[in-house]
Design an enzyme around this catalytic site. Structure first.
Site, short mmCIF file in Angstrom:
data_model
loop_
_atom_site.label_atom_id
_atom_site.label_comp_id
_atom_site.label_asym_id
_atom_site.label_seq_id
_atom_site.Cartn_x
_atom_site.Cartn_y
_atom_site.Cartn_z
N ASP A 196 -0.85 -7.27 -25.21
CA ASP A 196 -0.02 -6.34 -24.44
C ASP A 196 0.95 -7.06 -23.51
OD1 ASP A 196 -1.72 -4.52 -25.62
OD2 ASP A 196 -2.34 -3.56 -23.75
N HIS A 227 4.35 0.33 -25.48
CA HIS A 227 3.52 0.16 -24.26
C HIS A 227 4.31 0.63 -23.03
CE1 HIS A 227 0.06 -1.28 -22.15
NE2 HIS A 227 0.61 -2.35 -21.62
N HIS A 283 6.26 -0.10 -17.79
CA HIS A 283 4.86 -0.39 -17.47
C HIS A 283 4.46 0.15 -16.09
CE1 HIS A 283 1.02 -2.57 -17.34
NE2 HIS A 283 1.18 -2.79 -18.62
N HIS A 331 -3.48 -10.37 -23.64
CA HIS A 331 -2.11 -10.25 -23.13
C HIS A 331 -1.27 -11.46 -23.54
CE1 HIS A 331 -4.32 -7.39 -20.65
NE2 HIS A 331 -3.17 -6.74 -20.55
ZN LIG Z 1 -0.12 -3.51 -20.06
#
Ligand SMILES: [Zn+2]
Length: 229
Positions: free
Chosen positions: A46, A97, A101, A191
């Site tokens: 991510d 995503h 964010h 990530h």
């Molecule tokens: Zn995230």
């Protein structure tokens, strides 16, 4: 703040049948394709694309012939479209995503919806088609967002196991320990983007050992597209 319904991961029963227009929230490979036994895992990254860490992680995946799914942040995708293209060209899946964010619980419903649509629009322009998969920031579910995700034909994917590659727990030892506990059939959260407290450098450093261990155990890495069949 309006008393809109907020949902925590796990509050929704994942295996229940959903009316066609309601949100579908998936966590494991069994949720994705209905099969209980899998000699596979889905690795997800991510918060990218990140000019420093996404290429490193892509290189490591390529060296090990492994596939993953990348939940990209729209504004970073627009800044580094060539990285999003590379993810796709190398056989990985790219998901939505959100654009900035933002924490889903901190924005107005209209913004929550726009965070979803703007990212899908950006990805459509970069890769030529809209994403199939959505993951909310921090895994925090919110009805306005999930309804938009469902309306755009996407499915929401959380995870079964997090490598916690951020903050004080994001150490080499901690991440390596959690990687050693991965089991087949799981969706793994990691990530590749360095935003906030993420530690993608440590994830990248530990990734080769993880991929080698999975190979030794005969566990394949599947993208979400592959897992969903
Ligand atoms: Zn995230």
């Amino acid at each position: 703040m309006t008393p809109e319904l907020y949902l925590n991961p796990g509050q929704w029963l994942l295996k229940q049948s959903h009316p066609s227009n309601s949100p579908v929230i998936l966590k494991s490979l069994a949720d994705l394709n209905g099969r209980a036994e899998h000699a596979s895992v889905c690795l997800t990254f991510d918060d990218g694309p990140d000019p420093a860490f996404s290429p490193r992680i892509l290189d490591i995946l390529a060296e090990h012939k492994a596939r993953a799914s990348f939940f990209v942040v729209g504004e970073f995708a627009e800044q580094h479209p060539q990285l999003v293209e590379r993810m796709l060209q190398e056989g990985h899946t790219v998901g939505n995503h959100t654009f900035h964010h933002y924490h889903p619980w901190t924005v107005l419903p209209g913004t929550a919806r726009e965070e979803v649509t703007r990212t899908s629009r950006s990805l459509q322009q970069i890769i030529g088609f809209a994403p199939r998969w959505f993951r909310p920031p921090h895994g925090r579910l919110r009805r306005a967002m999930l309804k938009q995700v469902a309306a755009e034909g996407m499915k929401t994917v959380l995870w079964t196991r997090s490598m916690i590659d951020w903050g004080p727990l994001g150490t080499d030892e901690g991440i390596a320990e959690r990687m050693a506990e991965i089991r087949q059939g799981e969706v793994i959260l990691m990530h590749d983007g360095e935003r906030q407290h993420n530690k993608p450098g440590i994830t990248a450093r530990q990734l080769p050992a993880l991929l080698e261990r999975l190979q030794r155990r005969g566990i394949h890495t599947l993208t979400l597209d592959e897992a969903a069949g």
